[in-house]
Design a protein around this motif. Structure first.
Motif, PDB file in Angstrom:
ATOM      1  N   VAL A 138      32.234 -26.105  -5.380  1.00 49.07           N
ATOM      2  CA  VAL A 138      31.665 -24.843  -5.821  1.00 49.07           C
ATOM      3  C   VAL A 138      31.051 -24.155  -4.609  1.00 49.07           C
ATOM      4  CG1 VAL A 138      29.926 -23.783  -7.285  1.00 49.07           C
ATOM      5  CG2 VAL A 138      31.192 -25.765  -8.093  1.00 49.07           C
ATOM      6  N   TYR A 139      31.535 -22.954  -4.312  1.00 44.93           N
ATOM      7  CA  TYR A 139      31.024 -22.182  -3.185  1.00 44.93           C
ATOM      8  C   TYR A 139      30.217 -20.999  -3.683  1.00 44.93           C
ATOM      9  CZ  TYR A 139      34.283 -24.674  -0.153  1.00 44.93           C
ATOM     10  OH  TYR A 139      34.967 -25.645   0.545  1.00 44.93           O
ATOM     11  N   ILE A 140      29.229 -20.633  -2.917  1.00 45.46           N
ATOM     12  CA  ILE A 140      28.464 -19.422  -3.166  1.00 45.46           C
ATOM     13  C   ILE A 140      28.795 -18.474  -2.024  1.00 45.46           C
ATOM     14  CG2 ILE A 140      26.161 -18.448  -3.424  1.00 45.46           C
ATOM     15  CD1 ILE A 140      25.405 -21.469  -4.197  1.00 45.46           C
ATOM     16  N   TRP A 141      29.231 -17.285  -2.372  1.00 44.54           N
ATOM     17  CA  TRP A 141      29.730 -16.334  -1.383  1.00 44.54           C
ATOM     18  C   TRP A 141      28.698 -15.286  -1.036  1.00 44.54           C
ATOM     19  CZ3 TRP A 141      34.525 -16.682   0.888  1.00 44.54           C
ATOM     20  CH2 TRP A 141      35.393 -17.622   0.347  1.00 44.54           C
ATOM     21  N   GLY A 142      28.734 -14.836   0.210  1.00 43.66           N
ATOM     22  CA  GLY A 142      27.907 -13.721   0.657  1.00 43.66           C
ATOM     23  C   GLY A 142      28.677 -12.926   1.694  1.00 43.66           C
ATOM     24  N   LEU A 143      28.494 -11.620   1.706  1.00 47.08           N
ATOM     25  CA  LEU A 143      29.178 -10.752   2.654  1.00 47.08           C
ATOM     26  C   LEU A 143      28.141 -10.024   3.484  1.00 47.08           C
ATOM     27  CD1 LEU A 143      31.929  -9.494   3.559  1.00 47.08           C
ATOM     28  CD2 LEU A 143      31.426  -7.656   1.946  1.00 47.08           C
ATOM     29  N   GLY A 144      28.309 -10.061   4.793  1.00 47.48           N
ATOM     30  CA  GLY A 144      27.389  -9.363   5.684  1.00 47.48           C
ATOM     31  C   GLY A 144      28.146  -8.427   6.604  1.00 47.48           C
ATOM     32  N   ARG A 145      27.554  -7.269   6.857  1.00 50.64           N
ATOM     33  CA  ARG A 145      28.163  -6.306   7.780  1.00 50.64           C
ATOM     34  C   ARG A 145      27.102  -5.810   8.753  1.00 50.64           C
ATOM     35  NH1 ARG A 145      29.467  -4.139   2.870  1.00 50.64           N
ATOM     36  NH2 ARG A 145      31.512  -4.678   2.092  1.00 50.64           N
TER      37      ARG A 145
ATOM     38  N   ALA B  67      31.141 -10.471   8.229  1.00 50.89           N
ATOM     39  CA  ALA B  67      31.065 -11.929   8.096  1.00 50.89           C
ATOM     40  C   ALA B  67      31.183 -12.294   6.619  1.00 50.89           C
ATOM     41  CB  ALA B  67      29.757 -12.457   8.670  1.00 50.89           C
ATOM     42  N   ARG B  68      32.165 -13.115   6.308  1.00 47.88           N
ATOM     43  CA  ARG B  68      32.320 -13.650   4.957  1.00 47.88           C
ATOM     44  C   ARG B  68      31.763 -15.069   4.976  1.00 47.88           C
ATOM     45  NH1 ARG B  68      36.754 -11.055   6.340  1.00 47.88           N
ATOM     46  NH2 ARG B  68      37.927 -12.917   6.793  1.00 47.88           N
ATOM     47  N   VAL B  69      30.737 -15.302   4.184  1.00 48.66           N
ATOM     48  CA  VAL B  69      29.974 -16.556   4.226  1.00 48.66           C
ATOM     49  C   VAL B  69      30.199 -17.338   2.941  1.00 48.66           C
ATOM     50  CG1 VAL B  69      27.659 -17.537   4.375  1.00 48.66           C
ATOM     51  CG2 VAL B  69      28.222 -15.493   5.688  1.00 48.66           C
ATOM     52  N   ARG B  70      30.401 -18.648   3.089  1.00 49.61           N
ATOM     53  CA  ARG B  70      30.463 -19.562   1.952  1.00 49.61           C
ATOM     54  C   ARG B  70      29.389 -20.618   2.131  1.00 49.61           C
ATOM     55  NH1 ARG B  70      35.884 -22.461   2.023  1.00 49.61           N
ATOM     56  NH2 ARG B  70      35.483 -22.296   4.228  1.00 49.61           N
ATOM     57  N   LEU B  71      28.613 -20.839   1.098  1.00 42.91           N
ATOM     58  CA  LEU B  71      27.633 -21.928   1.083  1.00 42.91           C
ATOM     59  C   LEU B  71      28.136 -23.004   0.135  1.00 42.91           C
ATOM     60  CD1 LEU B  71      24.139 -20.199   0.697  1.00 42.91           C
ATOM     61  CD2 LEU B  71      25.227 -20.975   2.785  1.00 42.91           C
TER      62      LEU B  71
ATOM     63  N   GLY C  50      33.755  -6.182  16.233  1.00 40.57           N
ATOM     64  CA  GLY C  50      32.576  -5.989  17.060  1.00 40.57           C
ATOM     65  C   GLY C  50      32.404  -7.063  18.112  1.00 40.57           C
ATOM     66  N   GLY C  51      31.186  -7.174  18.612  1.00 39.75           N
ATOM     67  CA  GLY C  51      30.858  -8.174  19.619  1.00 39.75           C
ATOM     68  C   GLY C  51      30.096  -9.330  19.009  1.00 39.75           C
ATOM     69  N   ILE C  52      29.673 -10.251  19.852  1.00 46.44           N
ATOM     70  CA  ILE C  52      29.005 -11.460  19.364  1.00 46.44           C
ATOM     71  C   ILE C  52      27.681 -11.137  18.687  1.00 46.44           C
ATOM     72  CG2 ILE C  52      27.893 -12.014  21.568  1.00 46.44           C
ATOM     73  CD1 ILE C  52      29.367 -14.555  19.106  1.00 46.44           C
ATOM     74  N   THR C  53      26.915 -10.184  19.225  1.00 45.80           N
ATOM     75  CA  THR C  53      25.628  -9.851  18.631  1.00 45.80           C
ATOM     76  C   THR C  53      25.811  -9.221  17.255  1.00 45.80           C
ATOM     77  OG1 THR C  53      24.736  -9.507  20.838  1.00 45.80           O
ATOM     78  CG2 THR C  53      23.450  -8.647  19.012  1.00 45.80           C
ATOM     79  N   GLY C  54      26.795  -8.353  17.107  1.00 47.82           N
ATOM     80  CA  GLY C  54      27.080  -7.760  15.803  1.00 47.82           C
ATOM     81  C   GLY C  54      27.539  -8.807  14.806  1.00 47.82           C
ATOM     82  N   GLN C  55      28.340  -9.751  15.269  1.00 48.76           N
ATOM     83  CA  GLN C  55      28.799 -10.822  14.380  1.00 48.76           C
ATOM     84  C   GLN C  55      27.639 -11.703  13.940  1.00 48.76           C
ATOM     85  OE1 GLN C  55      32.116 -12.921  16.090  1.00 48.76           O
ATOM     86  NE2 GLN C  55      33.455 -11.137  15.973  1.00 48.76           N
ATOM     87  N   VAL C  56      26.707 -11.964  14.845  1.00 44.25           N
ATOM     88  CA  VAL C  56      25.527 -12.760  14.484  1.00 44.25           C
ATOM     89  C   VAL C  56      24.705 -12.017  13.431  1.00 44.25           C
ATOM     90  CG1 VAL C  56      23.312 -13.623  15.340  1.00 44.25           C
ATOM     91  CG2 VAL C  56      25.400 -14.101  16.603  1.00 44.25           C
ATOM     92  N   GLY C  57      24.504 -10.722  13.627  1.00 47.10           N
ATOM     93  CA  GLY C  57      23.772  -9.934  12.634  1.00 47.10           C
ATOM     94  C   GLY C  57      24.453  -9.939  11.276  1.00 47.10           C
ATOM     95  N   ALA C  58      25.777  -9.850  11.269  1.00 51.67           N
ATOM     96  CA  ALA C  58      26.529  -9.904  10.021  1.00 51.67           C
ATOM     97  C   ALA C  58      26.400 -11.281   9.373  1.00 51.67           C
ATOM     98  CB  ALA C  58      27.989  -9.558  10.277  1.00 51.67           C
ATOM     99  N   CYS C  59      26.403 -12.337  10.175  1.00 53.79           N
ATOM    100  CA  CYS C  59      26.231 -13.700   9.650  1.00 53.79           C
ATOM    101  C   CYS C  59      24.871 -13.860   8.986  1.00 53.79           C
ATOM    102  CB  CYS C  59      26.369 -14.731  10.766  1.00 53.79           C
ATOM    103  SG  CYS C  59      28.027 -14.938  11.413  1.00 53.79           S
TER     104      CYS C  59
ATOM    105  N   LEU D 213      22.960 -11.565   7.611  1.00 51.33           N
ATOM    106  CA  LEU D 213      22.930 -10.848   6.337  1.00 51.33           C
ATOM    107  C   LEU D 213      23.760 -11.573   5.286  1.00 51.33           C
ATOM    108  CD1 LEU D 213      22.020  -8.447   4.694  1.00 51.33           C
ATOM    109  CD2 LEU D 213      23.961  -7.172   5.596  1.00 51.33           C
ATOM    110  N   GLY D 214      24.945 -12.063   5.664  1.00 51.93           N
ATOM    111  CA  GLY D 214      25.793 -12.784   4.713  1.00 51.93           C
ATOM    112  C   GLY D 214      25.148 -14.068   4.215  1.00 51.93           C
ATOM    113  N   ILE D 215      24.522 -14.817   5.120  1.00 52.12           N
ATOM    114  CA  ILE D 215      23.829 -16.047   4.721  1.00 52.12           C
ATOM    115  C   ILE D 215      22.670 -15.713   3.794  1.00 52.12           C
ATOM    116  CG2 ILE D 215      22.404 -17.954   5.565  1.00 52.12           C
ATOM    117  CD1 ILE D 215      24.190 -17.935   8.112  1.00 52.12           C
ATOM    118  N   SER D 216      21.925 -14.669   4.113  1.00 44.00           N
ATOM    119  CA  SER D 216      20.794 -14.276   3.282  1.00 44.00           C
ATOM    120  C   SER D 216      21.243 -13.897   1.878  1.00 44.00           C
ATOM    121  CB  SER D 216      20.054 -13.095   3.910  1.00 44.00           C
ATOM    122  OG  SER D 216      19.545 -13.445   5.166  1.00 44.00           O
ATOM    123  N   ARG D 217      22.315 -13.121   1.780  1.00 49.98           N
ATOM    124  CA  ARG D 217      22.818 -12.709   0.459  1.00 49.98           C
ATOM    125  C   ARG D 217      23.309 -13.906  -0.347  1.00 49.98           C
ATOM    126  NH1 ARG D 217      26.064  -7.102   1.893  1.00 49.98           N
ATOM    127  NH2 ARG D 217      24.220  -5.772   1.857  1.00 49.98           N
ATOM    128  N   ALA D 218      23.984 -14.853   0.317  1.00 47.14           N
ATOM    129  CA  ALA D 218      24.461 -16.039  -0.386  1.00 47.14           C
ATOM    130  C   ALA D 218      23.288 -16.903  -0.857  1.00 47.14           C
ATOM    131  CB  ALA D 218      25.396 -16.839   0.509  1.00 47.14           C
TER     132      ALA D 218
END
Length: 97
Positions: free
Chosen positions: A5-12, A18-22, A71-80, A82-87
């Motif tokens: 069972v995964y919990i999904w979150g999307l961050g931009r 970033a598509r996140v699965r917990l 984007g770049g690495i910093t943008g990807q980290v920011g998206a991660c 947000l995605g982790i937080s939403r999940a």
């Protein structure tokens, strides 16, 4: 037979997505099929990715799998972040502040 069972979150952030699965687990973080330490070399950025787990006191309870692109690495980290937080909010609604 039921699968994981995964919990999904999307961050931009800017042009990064970033598509996140917990999943319940031991706390490992994998971004684009690489461990966190291999994908992000800068310690400050690694700490940013882990911050939502620390603040919600769920570090070590979930495995985090991220597909990040654009984007770049910093943008990807920011998206991660947000995605982790939403999940995490979906996983534990009481932890939302």
């Amino acid at each position: 037979m039921a699968g994981k069972v995964y919990i999904w979150g999307l961050g931009r952030r800017k042009t990064s997505v970033a598509r996140v699965r917990l999943a319940p687990g031991t706390g490992k973080i994998v971004i684009n099929d690489r461990p966190l330490e291999q994908f992000i070399c800068v310690e400050r950025l690694r700490n940013m990715v882990q911050k939502p787990l620390e603040l919600s006191e769920t570090k070590g309870r979930f495995d985090v799998f991220v597909n990040a692109n654009g984007g770049g690495i910093t943008g990807q980290v920011g998206a991660c972040v947000l995605g982790i937080s939403r999940a995490l909010i979906k996983a534990e609604p009481a932890s939302e502040a």
